[in-house]
Scaffold this active site. Structure first.
Site, mmCIF file in Angstrom:
data_model
loop_
_atom_site.group_PDB
_atom_site.id
_atom_site.type_symbol
_atom_site.label_atom_id
_atom_site.label_comp_id
_atom_site.label_asym_id
_atom_site.label_seq_id
_atom_site.Cartn_x
_atom_site.Cartn_y
_atom_site.Cartn_z
ATOM 1 N N TYR A 60 0.828 -1.215 0.000
ATOM 2 C CA TYR A 60 0.000 0.000 0.000
ATOM 3 C C TYR A 60 0.859 1.260 0.000
ATOM 4 O O TYR A 60 0.370 2.346 -0.309
ATOM 5 C CB TYR A 60 -0.928 0.030 1.213
ATOM 6 C CG TYR A 60 -1.964 -1.065 1.280
ATOM 7 C CD1 TYR A 60 -2.246 -1.869 0.170
ATOM 8 C CD2 TYR A 60 -2.665 -1.301 2.457
ATOM 9 C CE1 TYR A 60 -3.185 -2.882 0.247
ATOM 10 C CE2 TYR A 60 -3.616 -2.315 2.536
ATOM 11 C CZ TYR A 60 -3.869 -3.105 1.432
ATOM 12 O OH TYR A 60 -4.810 -4.102 1.524
ATOM 13 N N LEU A 196 -18.401 -4.148 1.200
ATOM 14 C CA LEU A 196 -19.475 -3.317 0.657
ATOM 15 C C LEU A 196 -19.457 -3.322 -0.862
ATOM 16 O O LEU A 196 -20.082 -2.481 -1.503
ATOM 17 C CB LEU A 196 -19.347 -1.883 1.194
ATOM 18 C CG LEU A 196 -19.248 -1.779 2.722
ATOM 19 C CD1 LEU A 196 -19.032 -0.334 3.154
ATOM 20 C CD2 LEU A 196 -20.493 -2.352 3.381
ATOM 21 N N SER A 241 -13.664 3.482 5.051
ATOM 22 C CA SER A 241 -14.615 4.581 5.186
ATOM 23 C C SER A 241 -13.805 5.821 5.508
ATOM 24 O O SER A 241 -12.873 5.769 6.311
ATOM 25 C CB SER A 241 -15.617 4.274 6.308
ATOM 26 O OG SER A 241 -16.665 5.206 6.317
#
Length: 282
Positions: A60, A196, A241
């Site tokens: 990442y 999600l 989120s």
């Protein structure tokens, strides 16, 4: 599930034992694919709510920012649960050392092999490196990510320490039931990423009529239903989120429960179109 909370917590997230003496929060905040500044803000917001599970990875390229945010938060290291990953089954020792250095920590709660390829034949020997660090106490628990049954079998054939977790893409509209069944048989916890949905890959959870109907029945969001479905199946979740308000809302999934009929309806949505799925449960 064991409830864990600190004084002043805004969210209270239970934990699950994934290995002997190792308890992992059932919800962690993910930082994958995010720029360093965004990852830093997300971690600061999450810790500010009293949540303590953080998911990152060497590839990442944001672990220094994540580590700095953790350090700036003032939250004691013992109260955090940090998951990170090494890229594949090559140069494991160097990758683990890089993870530790970039995060600025002397131990990692859960370290995963991020994916088995491109040279999956090396994974059994790589697993031995993880076991060595686990024996030293540097890695409190070890596991894998994106491993299917054949990949897991190769590890189990040589493992002295069984994988604690297999982190895989898993959501209402996309789930690998064969891999999940194998993990459950061998007592390997399943951790869902992309719970999600993911772009055009898993279908549209928010616009699915069946999910909308169940959400309305409980006066919650479709995202909350999606997360609750995973948790009620006994799995762990890492999700992304951005704002603290959204994080708090998405994590507010412990005040309601899906019925057996609702779970069954949601189980059947995979590969169904949003239109046809609307007839399953409204």
């Amino acid at each position: 599930l064991c409830p864990v909370a600190r004084a002043g917590d805004t969210v209270r997230i239970p934990s699950m034992e994934i290995a002997s003496g190792v308890h992992m929060p059932v919800l962690s905040i993910g930082t994958g694919g995010l720029e360093s500044q965004a990852a830093s803000t997300i971690v600061i917001n999450w810790l500010g709510l009293g949540a303590y599970g953080i998911d990152t990875a060497l590839i990442y390229r944001n672990q220094q920012a994540v580590g700095a945010a953790i350090n700036a938060s003032g939250v004691p290291r013992k109260d955090l649960f940090i998951t990170t990953k090494i890229p594949g089954c090559m140069q494991a020792k160097a990758s683990i050392e890089s993870d530790l250095k970039q995060l600025g920590v002397d131990y990692i709660d859960l370290l995963l092999i991020h994916f088995p390829g491109p040279i999956s034949a090396r994974c059994p020997s790589t697993w031995g490196v993880l076991e060595d660090y686990h024996a030293k106490g540097v890695l409190k628990s070890i596991g894998v990510s994106n491993f299917q049954t054949k990949d897991l079998e190769a590890i189990l054939n040589v493992a002295k320490v069984k994988p604690a977790v297999n982190q895989i893409e898993h959501n209402i509209l996309h789930h690998d039931d064969a891999t999940i069944a194998f993990c459950q048989k061998h007592i390997i916890k399943v951790e869902a990423y992309s719970p999600l949905g993911r772009g055009n890959h898993s279908g549209d959870i928010t616009d699915n009529k069946a999910i909308q109907g169940i959400a309305a029945a409980h006066n919650v969001s479709t995202y909350q239903v999606a997360l609750r479905w995973i948790l009620q199946h006994g799995h762990i979740v890492t999700f992304q989120s951005s704002s603290q308000a959204h994080q708090a809302a998405d994590a507010d999934v412990f005040g309601f429960a899906l019925s057996a009929a609702e779970l069954a309806a949601l189980d059947g949505l995979q590969n169904a179109s949003a239109a046809s799925a609307s007839t399953l449960f409204v």
